[in-house]
Design an enzyme around this catalytic site. Structure first.
Site, PDB file in Angstrom:
ATOM      1  N   TYR A  61       0.982  -0.931   0.145  1.00  0.00           N
ATOM      2  CA  TYR A  61      -0.407   0.121  -0.425  1.00  0.00           C
ATOM      3  C   TYR A  61       0.957   1.193  -0.379  1.00  0.00           C
ATOM      4  CZ  TYR A  61      -4.197  -3.200   1.528  1.00  0.00           C
ATOM      5  OH  TYR A  61      -4.003  -4.779   1.440  1.00  0.00           O
ATOM      6  N   HIS A 131      -0.235 -12.215   1.904  1.00  0.00           N
ATOM      7  CA  HIS A 131      -1.320 -11.498   0.904  1.00  0.00           C
ATOM      8  C   HIS A 131      -2.079 -11.878  -0.326  1.00  0.00           C
ATOM      9  CE1 HIS A 131      -2.189  -6.785  -0.276  1.00  0.00           C
ATOM     10  NE2 HIS A 131      -3.402  -7.045  -0.042  1.00  0.00           N
ATOM     11  N   SER A 210     -13.381  -4.964   1.963  1.00  0.00           N
ATOM     12  CA  SER A 210     -13.851  -4.484   1.282  1.00  0.00           C
ATOM     13  C   SER A 210     -15.497  -4.875   1.469  1.00  0.00           C
ATOM     14  CB  SER A 210     -13.780  -5.044  -0.374  1.00  0.00           C
ATOM     15  OG  SER A 210     -12.627  -4.337  -0.211  1.00  0.00           O
ATOM     16  N   PRO A 211     -15.192  -5.052   2.972  1.00  0.00           N
ATOM     17  CA  PRO A 211     -17.016  -5.247   3.093  1.00  0.00           C
ATOM     18  C   PRO A 211     -18.096  -4.207   2.732  1.00  0.00           C
ATOM     19  CG  PRO A 211     -16.170  -4.004   4.832  1.00  0.00           C
ATOM     20  CD  PRO A 211     -14.683  -4.831   3.939  1.00  0.00           C
ATOM     21  N   LEU A 212     -17.561  -2.998   2.141  1.00  0.00           N
ATOM     22  CA  LEU A 212     -18.349  -2.309   1.312  1.00  0.00           C
ATOM     23  C   LEU A 212     -18.475  -2.177  -0.091  1.00  0.00           C
ATOM     24  CD1 LEU A 212     -18.059   0.825   3.833  1.00  0.00           C
ATOM     25  CD2 LEU A 212     -20.300  -1.075   3.464  1.00  0.00           C
ATOM     26  N   GLY A 213     -17.738  -3.471  -0.475  1.00  0.00           N
ATOM     27  CA  GLY A 213     -17.749  -3.545  -2.066  1.00  0.00           C
ATOM     28  C   GLY A 213     -16.700  -2.332  -2.413  1.00  0.00           C
ATOM     29  N   GLY A 215     -16.449   0.616  -1.838  1.00  0.00           N
ATOM     30  CA  GLY A 215     -17.664   1.580  -1.365  1.00  0.00           C
ATOM     31  C   GLY A 215     -19.014   1.287  -2.589  1.00  0.00           C
ATOM     32  N   PHE A 216     -18.710   0.452  -2.896  1.00  0.00           N
ATOM     33  CA  PHE A 216     -20.353   0.183  -3.962  1.00  0.00           C
ATOM     34  C   PHE A 216     -21.644   0.032  -3.571  1.00  0.00           C
ATOM     35  CE2 PHE A 216     -23.571  -0.764  -7.582  1.00  0.00           C
ATOM     36  CZ  PHE A 216     -21.982  -0.285  -8.815  1.00  0.00           C
TER      37      PHE A 216
END
Length: 338
Positions: A61, A131, A210-213, A215-216
């Protein structure tokens, strides 16, 4: 917005206790366009105030920049912060987004942990993830090298990311695996094929990224063409063209539940992920990423939201209808090896 502190959960059977929701720090240095370091530091401080203790980063990152950003915060609160970082993904600086090389060989593992420790200004990381998996390197060889780092005191606990259930079992036979990190959301349920059952069986925690996709699932993401050129989502299939339009339509039940409850679509999506713990009998510690304190508070408020069975039933079909792959190149994900 509630400012109550969140509770804690055990990171794997017999493992350390961490906040019930962690913080993914990637976006503070990488993937989602320009960031404000001052705002990111305020988000870190606020997260700790509200009970977040698991902070997630990786050497890739910002080419180590994210670890360097976190270093002052982690060292100032060393007894309170549970820091997780990762190795295995590498990319030459200046190379196109999505261009990766995966390395799991023991020599590289030693090189990677020493570099991460220097950037974090620590002598030990609490959780060290592989990773991505390179199938060309025997898993026992990689885990054996990681076990040596635990014995030497450089690493507290071991984790894997994007592995299958069979790979988790194989690794766990060499050394206990405290946590597995994989994408898990209303849009992505690949890990339910084999990984979740193996984690439940072995007492390994699942840490959904990414539990919120990406941001989607917040319902507020602009068209991918409006995102900055440096935003990784511009090259992801689910965010492009007809796929984006089709996926946006899938948010209707999420929006309906949010409106009926007076909460946000993002909170509905996070509550769903938290409830996977009871559904599958496994510890779940989501790590939604944000660099804004107000968004952090919104995400943490989802910890106390419990969806009804009718609401869960309404959300159940979404993942099966999503258009497009998670990545433009799925070759290094667990999906490719199932």
């Amino acid at each position: 917005m509630s400012t109550d502190r969140i509770g804690t959960v055990e990171l794997g059977t017999g493992g350390p206790r961490v906040g019930a929701q962690g913080l993914g720090c990637m976006g503070m240095s990488f993937a989602y366009g320009p960031a404000d370091d001052t705002q990111s530091r305020a988000t870190l401080d606020r997260a700790l105030e509200l009970g977040v203790t698991l902070f997630d980063t990786a050497d890739i990152y910002g080419f180590g920049g994210n670890e360097e950003l976190l270093a002052p915060f982690v060292n100032a609160h060393r007894d309170e912060v549970f820091i997780a970082t990762k190795f295995g993904n590498s990319r030459k600086e200046g190379a196109p987004l999505g261009t990766w090389q995966v390395r799991n060989d023991p020599a590289y593992i030693r090189q990677a942990i020493d570099a991460s420790l220097r950037r974090l200004r620590l002598d030990r990381v609490d959780l060290y993830y592989m990773h991505r998996r390179d199938p060309e390197v025997p898993l026992a060889e990689s885990i054996g090298a990681l076990a040596e780092l635990v014995a030497e005191g450089k690493v507290g606990h071991l984790g894997l990311s994007e592995v299958t259930g069979a790979e988790l079992r194989e690794a766990h036979a060499v050394h206990p695996i405290a946590a597995v990190q994989s994408e898990w959301s209303l849009f992505t349920r690949d890990l339910e094929r084999s990984l979740v059952a193996a984690a439940a069986e072995l007492g390994t925690a699942v840490v959904p990224y990414s539990p919120l996709g990406r941001g989607f699932l917040t319902g507020s993401l602009p068209d991918a063409r409006e995102l900055p050129d440096s935003d990784y989502r511009r090259i992801l299939p689910r965010f492009s063209g007809g796929n984006a339009e089709a996926n946006a339509a899938l948010l209707e039940p999420v929006r309906a539940i949010a409106a009926a409850r007076g909460i946000t679509p993002g909170q509905v999506a996070l509550a769903w992920v938290h409830q996977r713990a009871a559904v599958h009998g496994v510890t779940v510690v989501p790590i939604p990423g944000t660099r804004r304190p107000e968004r952090l508070e919104e995400n943490l408020a989802a910890v106390g939201i419990e969806l009804t069975q009718d609401e869960l039933d309404a959300l159940e079909p979404i993942a099966s209808k999503v258009a497009g792959d998670r990545y433009a190149d799925m070759s290094t994900t667990s999906t490719a090896r199932e």
